[in-house]
Structures are given as C-alpha cells and as structure tokens.
Design a protein around this motif. Structure first.
Motif, PDB file in Angstrom:
ATOM      1  N   GLY A   1       9.237   2.676  12.974  1.00 58.99           N
ATOM      2  CA  GLY A   1      10.072   2.027  13.960  1.00 58.99           C
ATOM      3  C   GLY A   1      11.554   2.080  13.672  1.00 58.99           C
ATOM      4  O   GLY A   1      12.358   1.575  14.471  1.00 58.99           O
ATOM      5  N   ARG A   2      11.953   2.690  12.534  1.00 60.57           N
ATOM      6  CA  ARG A   2      13.374   2.715  12.155  1.00 60.57           C
ATOM      7  C   ARG A   2      13.886   4.131  11.882  1.00 60.57           C
ATOM      8  O   ARG A   2      15.017   4.293  11.453  1.00 60.57           O
ATOM      9  CB  ARG A   2      13.610   1.869  10.893  1.00 60.57           C
ATOM     10  CG  ARG A   2      13.221   0.407  11.021  1.00 60.57           C
ATOM     11  CD  ARG A   2      14.155  -0.335  11.961  1.00 60.57           C
ATOM     12  NE  ARG A   2      13.945  -1.771  11.890  1.00 60.57           N
ATOM     13  CZ  ARG A   2      13.047  -2.444  12.608  1.00 60.57           C
ATOM     14  NH1 ARG A   2      12.257  -1.787  13.451  1.00 60.57           N
ATOM     15  NH2 ARG A   2      12.929  -3.753  12.495  1.00 60.57           N
TER      16      ARG A   2
ATOM     17  N   LYS B   1      19.846  -6.689   5.520  1.00 56.48           N
ATOM     18  CA  LYS B   1      19.361  -7.185   6.795  1.00 56.48           C
ATOM     19  C   LYS B   1      20.380  -6.818   7.880  1.00 56.48           C
ATOM     20  O   LYS B   1      21.532  -6.479   7.601  1.00 56.48           O
ATOM     21  CB  LYS B   1      19.154  -8.695   6.742  1.00 56.48           C
ATOM     22  CG  LYS B   1      18.138  -9.137   5.711  1.00 56.48           C
ATOM     23  CD  LYS B   1      16.742  -8.627   6.018  1.00 56.48           C
ATOM     24  CE  LYS B   1      16.033  -9.480   7.034  1.00 56.48           C
ATOM     25  NZ  LYS B   1      14.619  -9.076   7.223  1.00 56.48           N
ATOM     26  N   LYS B   2      19.968  -6.953   9.127  1.00 59.45           N
ATOM     27  CA  LYS B   2      20.734  -6.415  10.251  1.00 59.45           C
ATOM     28  C   LYS B   2      22.142  -6.983  10.351  1.00 59.45           C
ATOM     29  O   LYS B   2      23.100  -6.259  10.613  1.00 59.45           O
ATOM     30  CB  LYS B   2      19.977  -6.655  11.554  1.00 59.45           C
ATOM     31  CG  LYS B   2      20.621  -5.993  12.759  1.00 59.45           C
ATOM     32  CD  LYS B   2      19.758  -6.169  13.998  1.00 59.45           C
ATOM     33  CE  LYS B   2      20.374  -5.481  15.196  1.00 59.45           C
ATOM     34  NZ  LYS B   2      19.531  -5.636  16.416  1.00 59.45           N
TER      35      LYS B   2
ATOM     36  N   MET C   1      12.617  -6.488   4.406  1.00 59.63           N
ATOM     37  CA  MET C   1      11.518  -6.585   5.362  1.00 59.63           C
ATOM     38  C   MET C   1      11.960  -6.083   6.728  1.00 59.63           C
ATOM     39  O   MET C   1      13.032  -6.435   7.210  1.00 59.63           O
ATOM     40  CB  MET C   1      11.027  -8.032   5.451  1.00 59.63           C
ATOM     41  CG  MET C   1      10.258  -8.501   4.233  1.00 59.63           C
ATOM     42  SD  MET C   1       9.733 -10.231   4.362  1.00 59.63           S
ATOM     43  CE  MET C   1       8.655 -10.136   5.792  1.00 59.63           C
ATOM     44  N   GLN C   2      11.110  -5.269   7.349  1.00 57.05           N
ATOM     45  CA  GLN C   2      11.441  -4.671   8.635  1.00 57.05           C
ATOM     46  C   GLN C   2      10.849  -5.436   9.817  1.00 57.05           C
ATOM     47  O   GLN C   2      11.305  -5.285  10.947  1.00 57.05           O
ATOM     48  CB  GLN C   2      10.955  -3.219   8.665  1.00 57.05           C
ATOM     49  CG  GLN C   2      11.529  -2.360   7.547  1.00 57.05           C
ATOM     50  CD  GLN C   2      13.046  -2.357   7.533  1.00 57.05           C
ATOM     51  OE1 GLN C   2      13.675  -2.070   8.547  1.00 57.05           O
ATOM     52  NE2 GLN C   2      13.645  -2.663   6.396  1.00 57.05           N
ATOM     53  N   THR C   3       9.803  -6.241   9.579  1.00 50.70           N
ATOM     54  CA  THR C   3       9.191  -7.069  10.602  1.00 50.70           C
ATOM     55  C   THR C   3       8.877  -8.421   9.977  1.00 50.70           C
ATOM     56  O   THR C   3       9.236  -8.694   8.835  1.00 50.70           O
ATOM     57  CB  THR C   3       7.893  -6.433  11.136  1.00 50.70           C
ATOM     58  OG1 THR C   3       6.888  -6.478  10.117  1.00 50.70           O
ATOM     59  CG2 THR C   3       8.117  -4.989  11.568  1.00 50.70           C
ATOM     60  N   MET C   4       8.152  -9.255  10.679  1.00 52.99           N
ATOM     61  CA  MET C   4       7.736 -10.537  10.132  1.00 52.99           C
ATOM     62  C   MET C   4       6.553 -10.406   9.185  1.00 52.99           C
ATOM     63  O   MET C   4       6.177 -11.371   8.523  1.00 52.99           O
ATOM     64  CB  MET C   4       7.379 -11.499  11.280  1.00 52.99           C
ATOM     65  CG  MET C   4       8.569 -11.853  12.164  1.00 52.99           C
ATOM     66  SD  MET C   4       9.930 -12.621  11.229  1.00 52.99           S
ATOM     67  CE  MET C   4       9.182 -14.179  10.766  1.00 52.99           C
ATOM     68  N   ARG C   5       5.962  -9.225   9.088  1.00 50.62           N
ATOM     69  CA  ARG C   5       4.848  -9.018   8.153  1.00 50.62           C
ATOM     70  C   ARG C   5       5.422  -8.832   6.751  1.00 50.62           C
ATOM     71  O   ARG C   5       6.258  -7.970   6.521  1.00 50.62           O
ATOM     72  CB  ARG C   5       4.027  -7.790   8.540  1.00 50.62           C
ATOM     73  CG  ARG C   5       3.304  -7.906   9.867  1.00 50.62           C
ATOM     74  CD  ARG C   5       2.332  -6.748  10.081  1.00 50.62           C
ATOM     75  NE  ARG C   5       2.967  -5.463   9.828  1.00 50.62           N
ATOM     76  CZ  ARG C   5       2.550  -4.581   8.909  1.00 50.62           C
ATOM     77  NH1 ARG C   5       1.516  -4.853   8.148  1.00 50.62           N
ATOM     78  NH2 ARG C   5       3.172  -3.436   8.770  1.00 50.62           N
TER      79      ARG C   5
ATOM     80  N   ASP D   1       5.731  -5.388   5.036  1.00 51.03           N
ATOM     81  CA  ASP D   1       6.513  -4.353   5.718  1.00 51.03           C
ATOM     82  C   ASP D   1       7.906  -4.251   5.093  1.00 51.03           C
ATOM     83  O   ASP D   1       8.932  -4.494   5.731  1.00 51.03           O
ATOM     84  CB  ASP D   1       6.608  -4.703   7.205  1.00 51.03           C
ATOM     85  CG  ASP D   1       7.115  -3.535   8.051  1.00 51.03           C
ATOM     86  OD1 ASP D   1       7.206  -2.413   7.518  1.00 51.03           O
ATOM     87  OD2 ASP D   1       7.417  -3.751   9.234  1.00 51.03           O
ATOM     88  N   HIS D   2       7.919  -3.865   3.821  1.00 49.51           N
ATOM     89  CA  HIS D   2       9.181  -3.751   3.083  1.00 49.51           C
ATOM     90  C   HIS D   2       8.997  -2.829   1.879  1.00 49.51           C
ATOM     91  O   HIS D   2       7.939  -2.243   1.689  1.00 49.51           O
ATOM     92  CB  HIS D   2       9.683  -5.132   2.629  1.00 49.51           C
ATOM     93  CG  HIS D   2       8.767  -5.864   1.691  1.00 49.51           C
ATOM     94  ND1 HIS D   2       9.124  -7.035   1.059  1.00 49.51           N
ATOM     95  CD2 HIS D   2       7.515  -5.600   1.270  1.00 49.51           C
ATOM     96  CE1 HIS D   2       8.136  -7.459   0.292  1.00 49.51           C
ATOM     97  NE2 HIS D   2       7.152  -6.605   0.411  1.00 49.51           N
TER      98      HIS D   2
END
Length: 260
Positions: free
Chosen positions: A69-70, A95-96, A135-139, A142-143
């Motif tokens: 997704g990135r 982070k973003k 982390m890329q999502t709330m999961r 996923d990092h």
C-alpha cells in the motif's frame, strides 16, 4: 529493477555533505521533514544518507523492498572489512506528520558519526539505515519492513550480532532493550554503564524496534534507547539534546572498541 543491492552512482556524491550529529538531525527532521514509508521525502533521506556513507569511504548499497500500500522503501547499507560483520543500524523513516528528530534522526546521527570515526579502519562493520520501520496500519505486525527484509535474506554467517539505535535524543532514562537477554545485550549494557552508571536493561516484550526482526531469526541483538520520548510520533518531534547524542556515540565506541 528493484531486486538486489544496487551500487550507488558516484554522481550522487555531489549532494550536500554535513558534519556534526546535530547537523544530521536538523537536516533529516527540518530540511527534509516527515519521511513516511514510500514517500519522496523518505527516498530523499535515503539518498542523502547513502552519500554520507560513500563520502566517508564505505562501499554503499541500496536495497529496495515493497511496502504494501506504500510502494517501495529502501535500506541503505555501508560496509567495509570481511564477513562476519557486526551490524549497527537505525531507521530513518517517520510517521506521516512527524519530522522525527528523536524518532529517529537521533539514531541516524549517532551511527553516522560513529561510522565516520571508524571509516577506513578495516573493521568488519556494517552500517544500515532502515526504511519503513514505523507501523503502516493499525495492525501491530504491519511494521519493521526494512529490517525484516534484510534479516530474511542475510546469507548464513554474514552477521555476527546486531545493534539498533532508536530514539536516543530526548528521554531521561537510558535503556538497553531486547526481546531476551543475549550476548550483545550484555556487552552493550556493560559499555553503557561505563559511560552512564544509571543505564539499565529493560525487556521489550513485543518488539518495538528493528532489533525484533533479527532476534526472531536467532541473531544476538540489542536496542539502545532513551525514554520516554516526550514528542513521540507528533509534529512537535523537532528537538534533541546534543549531550545525549554524544553519550550514545561514546557507548558505541565502548561496545565496539576497535583494533589495537
């Protein structure tokens, strides 16, 4: 093609080269700014860090890998000497919305300065700036894409142990961390206590930094951190304390005493 490690073109050395650890922090966090995985700014930071290592005399490789997704991210790898190497790393993504001075321009500045001091020493060291650690999502799982990518493809016997420097510029408490106590943790903790008598070991039960990727594959790994980070993952993460950076560099020098 994005597979494999790519030799860095010499023409990139024309980019700006900076000197002190504080200048490195300022360049990454303020001049470049937030560096989320797969972004143009993350790629710009990777190119700049690669140039710093190349200018110091290291053989530099850029290893690209996919981030779901990135798009793609990159590990920047500088080596000298023969295998097995001792790997020293820090992630450079953020982070973003965070400029990431403490998380983790601080770690990048520390290992870049240490790499410069050991340049052309012939020591079997590998320095890695990891992409896509955050982390890329709330999961939760996923990092750590960069370190997991590298740990999964290391040839057997290439790496002796792993040291990660992550968030070393602000928190009042100096900690050596890992999933489990191992030989590299013991070496780093002894070194840290020679520099700072208040340094302590703190277990990391879930795996919050890039050491996790290597420990789960059987490598001895340690994570050097200061905590708590007061502006963690926020737009206010713009400052670090120079004395903490200097202390961390001294701890690396104690942990890796070099050749006589």
């Amino acid at each position: 093609r994005n597979s494999g490690w790519l030799e860095l073109p010499h023409c990139l050395l024309a980019l700006l080269l900076l000197g002190s650890p504080m200048e490195t922090v300022h360049h990454l966090s303020l001049a470049i700014g937030p560096r989320p995985a797969g972004s143009d700014s993350e790629q710009l930071a990777a190119t700049w860090l690669a140039d710093q290592l190349a200018a110091a005399g290291y053989t530099v490789e850029i290893d690209t890998f996919p981030v779901p997704g990135r798009g793609v991210s990159r590990n920047v790898i500088g080596t000298m000497g023969a295998s097995p190497r001792r790997l020293i790393g820090a992630h450079y993504d953020t982070k973003k919305r965070s400029p990431g001075a403490d998380d983790n321009a601080s770690g990048c500045a520390v290992i870049l300065e240490f790499a410069r001091r050991r340049a052309r020493s012939g020591e079997p060291l590998a320095f890695v700036f990891f992409g896509a650690e955050e982390m890329q999502t709330m999961r939760f799982q996923d990092h750590h894409y960069g370190s997991r990518h590298l740990a999964a493809r290391l040839p057997a016997g290439m790496i002796e142990d792993v040291t990660i420097v992550d968030m070393i510029g602000m928190g009042k408490d100096l900690r050596v961390r890992s999933l489990t106590i191992n030989g590299q943790v013991e070496r780093m903790l002894l070194a840290a206590r020679r520099i700072n008598k208040n340094a302590l070991y703190m277990p990391d039960r879930s795996g919050l930094s890039d050491h996790e990727s290597f420990e789960r594959r059987g490598y001895h790994a340690a994570w050097l951190e200061r905590r708590p980070s007061p502006f963690y993952h926020s737009p206010q993460d713009r400052v670090v304390r120079q004395e903490y950076l200097d202390e961390a560099i001294r701890i690396l020098e104690e942990t890796f005493p070099g050749k006589d």
